[in-house]
Design a protein around this motif. Structure first.
Motif, PDB file in Angstrom:
ATOM      1  N   ILE A 118       0.835  -1.206   0.000  1.00 39.46           N
ATOM      2  CA  ILE A 118       0.000   0.000   0.000  1.00 39.46           C
ATOM      3  C   ILE A 118       0.868   1.255   0.000  1.00 39.46           C
ATOM      4  CG2 ILE A 118      -2.137  -0.923   0.992  1.00 39.46           C
ATOM      5  CD1 ILE A 118      -1.024  -0.191   3.728  1.00 39.46           C
ATOM      6  N   PRO A 119       1.737   1.415  -0.996  1.00 41.96           N
ATOM      7  CA  PRO A 119       2.651   2.572  -0.999  1.00 41.96           C
ATOM      8  C   PRO A 119       1.934   3.910  -0.999  1.00 41.96           C
ATOM      9  CG  PRO A 119       2.610   1.498  -3.151  1.00 41.96           C
ATOM     10  CD  PRO A 119       1.882   0.587  -2.211  1.00 41.96           C
ATOM     11  N   ASP A 120       0.776   3.979  -1.640  1.00 42.10           N
ATOM     12  CA  ASP A 120       0.053   5.254  -1.703  1.00 42.10           C
ATOM     13  C   ASP A 120      -0.455   5.683  -0.335  1.00 42.10           C
ATOM     14  OD1 ASP A 120      -0.543   5.889  -4.849  1.00 42.10           O
ATOM     15  OD2 ASP A 120      -0.421   3.737  -4.478  1.00 42.10           O
ATOM     16  N   PHE A 121      -0.822   4.719   0.481  1.00 45.07           N
ATOM     17  CA  PHE A 121      -1.330   5.055   1.809  1.00 45.07           C
ATOM     18  C   PHE A 121      -0.222   5.600   2.698  1.00 45.07           C
ATOM     19  CE2 PHE A 121      -2.302   3.974   6.248  1.00 45.07           C
ATOM     20  CZ  PHE A 121      -3.518   4.623   6.387  1.00 45.07           C
ATOM     21  N   GLN A 122       0.993   5.125   2.525  1.00 41.44           N
ATOM     22  CA  GLN A 122       2.098   5.549   3.380  1.00 41.44           C
ATOM     23  C   GLN A 122       2.319   7.058   3.327  1.00 41.44           C
ATOM     24  OE1 GLN A 122       3.267   3.171   5.369  1.00 41.44           O
ATOM     25  NE2 GLN A 122       1.830   1.859   4.259  1.00 41.44           N
ATOM     26  N   VAL A 123       2.034   7.642   2.180  1.00 41.47           N
ATOM     27  CA  VAL A 123       2.244   9.081   1.999  1.00 41.47           C
ATOM     28  C   VAL A 123       1.208   9.898   2.775  1.00 41.47           C
ATOM     29  CG1 VAL A 123       2.436  10.923   0.277  1.00 41.47           C
ATOM     30  CG2 VAL A 123       3.171   8.607  -0.298  1.00 41.47           C
ATOM     31  N   HIS A 124       0.058   9.300   3.025  1.00 42.87           N
ATOM     32  CA  HIS A 124      -1.053  10.059   3.608  1.00 42.87           C
ATOM     33  C   HIS A 124      -1.470   9.586   4.994  1.00 42.87           C
ATOM     34  CE1 HIS A 124      -1.808  11.933  -0.345  1.00 42.87           C
ATOM     35  NE2 HIS A 124      -1.588  10.740  -0.861  1.00 42.87           N
ATOM     36  N   HIS A 125      -0.786   8.586   5.550  1.00 45.18           N
ATOM     37  CA  HIS A 125      -1.254   8.011   6.813  1.00 45.18           C
ATOM     38  C   HIS A 125      -1.275   9.023   7.954  1.00 45.18           C
ATOM     39  CE1 HIS A 125       3.059   7.652   7.907  1.00 45.18           C
ATOM     40  NE2 HIS A 125       2.590   7.768   9.131  1.00 45.18           N
ATOM     41  N   TRP A 126      -0.410  10.056   7.890  1.00 46.04           N
ATOM     42  CA  TRP A 126      -0.313  11.031   8.973  1.00 46.04           C
ATOM     43  C   TRP A 126      -1.617  11.804   9.190  1.00 46.04           C
ATOM     44  CZ3 TRP A 126      -1.459  15.858   7.241  1.00 46.04           C
ATOM     45  CH2 TRP A 126      -1.316  16.076   5.860  1.00 46.04           C
ATOM     46  N   SER A 127      -2.443  11.912   8.128  1.00 44.85           N
ATOM     47  CA  SER A 127      -3.704  12.637   8.299  1.00 44.85           C
ATOM     48  C   SER A 127      -4.733  11.806   9.067  1.00 44.85           C
ATOM     49  CB  SER A 127      -4.286  13.034   6.934  1.00 44.85           C
ATOM     50  OG  SER A 127      -4.545  11.888   6.142  1.00 44.85           O
ATOM     51  N   PHE A 128      -4.488  10.496   9.136  1.00 48.91           N
ATOM     52  CA  PHE A 128      -5.387   9.603   9.865  1.00 48.91           C
ATOM     53  C   PHE A 128      -4.862   9.279  11.260  1.00 48.91           C
ATOM     54  CE2 PHE A 128      -6.109   8.717   5.362  1.00 48.91           C
ATOM     55  CZ  PHE A 128      -7.479   8.800   5.278  1.00 48.91           C
ATOM     56  N   VAL A 129      -3.583   8.899  11.333  1.00 48.59           N
ATOM     57  CA  VAL A 129      -3.005   8.429  12.590  1.00 48.59           C
ATOM     58  C   VAL A 129      -1.651   9.088  12.809  1.00 48.59           C
ATOM     59  CG1 VAL A 129      -2.287   6.408  13.911  1.00 48.59           C
ATOM     60  CG2 VAL A 129      -4.132   6.204  12.251  1.00 48.59           C
ATOM     61  N   CYS A 130      -1.403   9.550  14.023  1.00 46.02           N
ATOM     62  CA  CYS A 130      -0.096  10.117  14.368  1.00 46.02           C
ATOM     63  C   CYS A 130       0.936   9.002  14.504  1.00 46.02           C
ATOM     64  CB  CYS A 130      -0.190  10.895  15.673  1.00 46.02           C
ATOM     65  SG  CYS A 130      -1.357  12.283  15.596  1.00 46.02           S
ATOM     66  N   ASP A 131       2.185   9.324  14.228  1.00 42.10           N
ATOM     67  CA  ASP A 131       3.240   8.310  14.269  1.00 42.10           C
ATOM     68  C   ASP A 131       3.530   7.831  15.681  1.00 42.10           C
ATOM     69  OD1 ASP A 131       3.500   8.475  11.571  1.00 42.10           O
ATOM     70  OD2 ASP A 131       5.289   9.734  11.585  1.00 42.10           O
ATOM     71  N   ARG A 132       3.478   8.743  16.638  1.00 43.31           N
ATOM     72  CA  ARG A 132       3.918   8.416  17.995  1.00 43.31           C
ATOM     73  C   ARG A 132       2.788   8.555  19.008  1.00 43.31           C
ATOM     74  NH1 ARG A 132       8.227   5.394  17.119  1.00 43.31           N
ATOM     75  NH2 ARG A 132       9.546   6.359  15.526  1.00 43.31           N
ATOM     76  N   PRO A 133       2.951   7.951  20.170  1.00 44.40           N
ATOM     77  CA  PRO A 133       1.933   8.075  21.217  1.00 44.40           C
ATOM     78  C   PRO A 133       1.704   9.517  21.610  1.00 44.40           C
ATOM     79  CG  PRO A 133       3.461   6.322  21.751  1.00 44.40           C
ATOM     80  CD  PRO A 133       4.038   7.058  20.573  1.00 44.40           C
ATOM     81  N   ARG A 134       0.546   9.775  22.176  1.00 44.89           N
ATOM     82  CA  ARG A 134       0.165  11.135  22.550  1.00 44.89           C
ATOM     83  C   ARG A 134       1.155  11.744  23.536  1.00 44.89           C
ATOM     84  NH1 ARG A 134      -5.173  10.645  25.188  1.00 44.89           N
ATOM     85  NH2 ARG A 134      -5.774   9.874  23.140  1.00 44.89           N
TER      86      ARG A 134
END
Length: 281
Positions: free
Chosen positions: A170-186
């Motif tokens: 899913i290479p296309d999703f990798q570019v946009h995942h930040w708008s859905f889920v943050c990389d690190r814990p709160r």
């Protein structure tokens, strides 16, 4: 229809694959039926929506049963079918089946084949989650129909699957995942004093649910789908999914669990899909 259970799902997939292999026109006929399905002037809208949803489910089940990338040459027709179906915004059962179809295409089509569908998938995924967030903000009782609950479960399952599949799928999703889920814990975000003006969508939904991550069973396991249930009875049943992602972040899964092989991850996803298609076989 034949009564089926999840344990027989794999066997039914083999049977359907053999049937399709011996009649190359079956898939084209099914695709044409989905595209041409119409409610008519005097027909019931609800009856039409149910028929449309059923046809789309049959179409995606056929793709799910057959060989990898077998229907690549029909991707434009499949895309057209999904786009037309998504215009029926009031038909939650139809939208649910389209999101189920998105998951199937990711598993059964090469990344380059369904790449034209990613803008549609991402836009619809984001739009549906925004609608969920606004519904939770405006409604106090959070009551919704069974069809709406099934739709939001299917939407959430697409996000769940996209977060655990290997990046090369899913290479296309990798570019946009930040708008859905943050990389690190709160908590890590607050320590690093990142810009508080931006919150990913999952965190916003979790805040509306207004809960802390207290139950350890809510912690995501690496490479394993969080949402495996075929149905939910209340929207709050999605709360653990959003709470775990918001509190832990994309890369904040359980530290003690090892990341399984991609084949294991796909097998777990297929187990869940088998259960969703039980009513068809």
């Amino acid at each position: 229809a034949v009564v089926s259970t999840q344990s027989t799902g794999a066997q039914w997939r083999v049977i359907i694959e053999h049937l399709i292999a011996h009649d190359s026109l079956l898939f084209q006929d099914l695709l044409a039926r989905v595209t041409s399905a119409s409610g008519g002037l005097l027909g019931s809208s609800e009856a039409f929506y149910n028929q449309k949803a059923r046809l789309i489910k049959r179409l995606t089940f056929t793709i799910y049963c057959c060989e990898y990338n077998q229907y690549a040459k029909f991707i434009s027709k499949i895309q057209e079918c999904f786009v037309e179906a998504l215009k029926l915004t009031a038909a939650h059962q139809v939208v649910r089946e389209v999101f189920l179809g998105f998951r199937v295409l990711i598993l059964r089509m090469a990344p380059g084949t369904f790449s034209p569908l990613w803008p549609i998938m991402l836009n619809e995924l984001y739009g549906q989650l925004v609608e969920l967030r606004e519904f939770l903000r405006k409604q106090s009782d959070w009551e919704m129909s069974g069809k709406a609950l099934s739709m939001y479960l299917s939407v959430s399952k697409l996000l769940d699957m996209a977060l655990i599949l290997p990046a090369e799928m899913i290479p296309d999703f990798q570019v946009h995942h930040w708008s859905f889920v943050c990389d690190r814990p709160r908590e890590e975000k607050s320590i690093r004093k990142e810009d508080p003006s931006f919150e990913c969508l999952v965190s916003e939904i979790s805040y509306v649910f207004d809960t802390a991550l207290e139950d350890e069973s809510w912690v995501r396991e690496n490479g394993k789908p969080f949402l495996t249930q075929p149905h939910i009875r209340a929207i709050r049943e999605l709360q653990p999914f959003f709470a775990s992602l918001s509190s832990r972040g994309l890369f904040g899964s359980s530290q003690v669990s090892e990341v399984p092989e991609s084949s294991t991850t796909i097998a777990l996803i297929e187990d869940s899909l088998d259960e969703e298609y039980i009513d068809l076989v």
